[in-house]
Design a protein around this motif. Structure first.
Motif, PDB file in Angstrom:
ATOM      1  N   SER A  69       0.799  -1.221   0.000  1.00  0.00           N
ATOM      2  CA  SER A  69       0.000   0.000   0.000  1.00  0.00           C
ATOM      3  C   SER A  69       0.833   1.273   0.000  1.00  0.00           C
ATOM      4  O   SER A  69       0.290   2.363  -0.197  1.00  0.00           O
ATOM      5  N   ALA A  70       2.133   1.146   0.214  1.00  0.00           N
ATOM      6  CA  ALA A  70       2.982   2.339   0.293  1.00  0.00           C
ATOM      7  C   ALA A  70       4.323   2.057  -0.357  1.00  0.00           C
ATOM      8  O   ALA A  70       4.783   0.914  -0.421  1.00  0.00           O
ATOM      9  N   ALA A  71       4.960   3.126  -0.859  1.00  0.00           N
ATOM     10  CA  ALA A  71       6.281   2.997  -1.457  1.00  0.00           C
ATOM     11  C   ALA A  71       7.300   2.609  -0.394  1.00  0.00           C
ATOM     12  O   ALA A  71       7.175   2.992   0.779  1.00  0.00           O
ATOM     13  N   ARG A  72       8.308   1.862  -0.806  1.00  0.00           N
ATOM     14  CA  ARG A  72       9.331   1.421   0.138  1.00  0.00           C
ATOM     15  C   ARG A  72      10.593   1.037  -0.619  1.00  0.00           C
ATOM     16  O   ARG A  72      10.580   0.849  -1.839  1.00  0.00           O
ATOM     17  N   VAL A  93      19.541  -2.093  -4.578  1.00  0.00           N
ATOM     18  CA  VAL A  93      18.493  -1.444  -3.793  1.00  0.00           C
ATOM     19  C   VAL A  93      17.633  -0.610  -4.736  1.00  0.00           C
ATOM     20  O   VAL A  93      18.151   0.173  -5.542  1.00  0.00           O
ATOM     21  N   ILE A  94      16.322  -0.784  -4.626  1.00  0.00           N
ATOM     22  CA  ILE A  94      15.387  -0.079  -5.499  1.00  0.00           C
ATOM     23  C   ILE A  94      14.299   0.580  -4.650  1.00  0.00           C
ATOM     24  O   ILE A  94      14.109   0.231  -3.478  1.00  0.00           O
ATOM     25  N   ALA A  95      13.597   1.528  -5.223  1.00  0.00           N
ATOM     26  CA  ALA A  95      12.423   2.150  -4.603  1.00  0.00           C
ATOM     27  C   ALA A  95      11.202   1.749  -5.414  1.00  0.00           C
ATOM     28  O   ALA A  95      11.178   1.919  -6.634  1.00  0.00           O
ATOM     29  N   THR A  96      10.195   1.205  -4.762  1.00  0.00           N
ATOM     30  CA  THR A  96       9.018   0.693  -5.471  1.00  0.00           C
ATOM     31  C   THR A  96       7.934   1.759  -5.588  1.00  0.00           C
ATOM     32  O   THR A  96       7.871   2.718  -4.818  1.00  0.00           O
ATOM     33  N   ASN A  97       7.091   1.547  -6.582  1.00  0.00           N
ATOM     34  CA  ASN A  97       5.896   2.348  -6.790  1.00  0.00           C
ATOM     35  C   ASN A  97       4.715   1.387  -6.773  1.00  0.00           C
ATOM     36  O   ASN A  97       4.469   0.695  -7.764  1.00  0.00           O
ATOM     37  N   PRO A  98       3.995   1.278  -5.663  1.00  0.00           N
ATOM     38  CA  PRO A  98       2.958   0.247  -5.512  1.00  0.00           C
ATOM     39  C   PRO A  98       1.942   0.257  -6.656  1.00  0.00           C
ATOM     40  O   PRO A  98       1.450   1.319  -7.061  1.00  0.00           O
ATOM     41  N   GLY A  99       1.666  -0.933  -7.184  1.00  0.00           N
ATOM     42  CA  GLY A  99       0.690  -1.084  -8.243  1.00  0.00           C
ATOM     43  C   GLY A  99       1.220  -0.853  -9.637  1.00  0.00           C
ATOM     44  O   GLY A  99       0.511  -1.094 -10.617  1.00  0.00           O
ATOM     45  N   ALA A 100       2.466  -0.387  -9.761  1.00  0.00           N
ATOM     46  CA  ALA A 100       3.059  -0.111 -11.070  1.00  0.00           C
ATOM     47  C   ALA A 100       4.143  -1.140 -11.373  1.00  0.00           C
ATOM     48  O   ALA A 100       4.951  -1.471 -10.506  1.00  0.00           O
ATOM     49  N   LEU A 101       4.151  -1.651 -12.602  1.00  0.00           N
ATOM     50  CA  LEU A 101       5.170  -2.609 -13.019  1.00  0.00           C
ATOM     51  C   LEU A 101       6.447  -1.850 -13.348  1.00  0.00           C
ATOM     52  O   LEU A 101       6.465  -0.992 -14.228  1.00  0.00           O
ATOM     53  N   GLN A 102       7.517  -2.158 -12.637  1.00  0.00           N
ATOM     54  CA  GLN A 102       8.790  -1.468 -12.804  1.00  0.00           C
ATOM     55  C   GLN A 102       9.851  -2.434 -13.308  1.00  0.00           C
ATOM     56  O   GLN A 102       9.771  -3.643 -13.087  1.00  0.00           O
ATOM     57  N   SER A 103      10.861  -1.870 -13.973  1.00  0.00           N
ATOM     58  CA  SER A 103      11.936  -2.682 -14.544  1.00  0.00           C
ATOM     59  C   SER A 103      13.279  -2.203 -14.019  1.00  0.00           C
ATOM     60  O   SER A 103      13.555  -0.993 -14.017  1.00  0.00           O
TER      61      SER A 103
END
Length: 266
Positions: A69-72, A93-103
């Motif tokens: 539910s939150a970026a982390r 180490v990466i920063a996520t964007n919840p609900g979005a497919l990232q590469s």
């Protein structure tokens, strides 16, 4: 009075049944997410365009979908156990964007006889108190070439006949009294290129066969990707064949080339 009680009981039972019917699919879906982990991982490409080689560095393009539910901040970790049984862990180490497919790209050294190994990709929460695992993906049977085979990435849809240099006879790794075999990966785009030079080390040649669209134009290279190509060329790992500059505006072409091809004074 008894009839009214039976009606109340019947209505109560129907309410319970309706609740179970509506909540069961959500519960099953939640169980499925929990089984996969909060972070869903997949591999878009093992090596540039699927080209990797034993005993060499390679880049793995990882796709990440965070269902939280939150970026982390997360740690992507690829664990590889070599033929001696020693395990090496490669992290990013990466920063996520919840609900979005990232590469993201992850870089690792492939041990010799790496084609006989399985690779485990994991995701952890990046915290000081300890890393809790939130995702896992098993990579089975990646296409890893023998050390004697040359690799060439081709930017653009045309192979330019390079695939003919990969024809072998009787399963040999080289042509009799001839050149080494060359495996090509045509159809590469800017988005398929890594952002660190380690991901290019396994490529002997990078052929720029087309710049007709935004997806293949050198001008669309990010500073990180341009720097990666530049360093790979300087270190002697990769050579670049530019087949499109003569068809473009010379000043524009030189400006784009200068970002990725070092000037060597003789």
């Amino acid at each position: 009075m008894q009839q009214k009680s039976r009606i109340v009981v019947t209505l109560f039972v129907w309410c319970v049944v309706c609740i179970l019917l509506f909540t069961a699919p959500f519960a099953l879906a939640q169980d499925d997410v929990n089984a996969q982990g909060e972070v869903q991982l997949s591999v878009a490409s093992f090596g540039i365009g699927g080209l990797a080689r034993d005993g060499d560095w390679t880049g793995i393009q990882v796709q990440v979908l965070d269902t939280g539910s939150a970026a982390r901040d997360l740690i992507l970790r690829l664990a590889i156990r070599d033929e001696d049984g020693d395990e090496t862990q490669y992290d990013r180490v990466i920063a996520t964007n919840p609900g979005a497919l990232q590469s993201y790209w992850l870089y690792s050294w492939i041990p010799f006889q790496g084609s006989q190994l399985d690779f485990t990709l994991k995701a952890y929460i990046a915290v000081d108190t300890g890393n809790a695992q939130v995702g896992e993906f098993q990579i089975y049977n990646p296409q890893i070439q023998a050390p004697s085979i040359a690799l060439a990435g081709v930017i653009g849809p045309n192979q330019l006949g390079l695939n003919q240099y990969g024809i072998s006879k009787n399963g040999m790794d080289s042509m009799p009294f001839g050149h080494e075999l060359i495996r090509t990966s045509p159809g590469l785009k800017i988005e398929n290129l890594p952002d660190r030079w380690q991901g290019l080390m396994s490529l002997d040649n990078l052929v720029w066969a087309s710049a007709e669209s935004a997806s293949t134009s050198p001008a669309r290279l990010s500073p990180e990707k341009a720097r990666a190509i530049w360093r790979s060329v300087v270190c002697g790992d990769t050579s670049i064949a530019d087949l499109v500059a003569e068809h473009q505006d010379s000043r524009s072409a030189r400006r784009c080339e200068s970002r990725v091809i070092p000037i060597v004074a003789h």
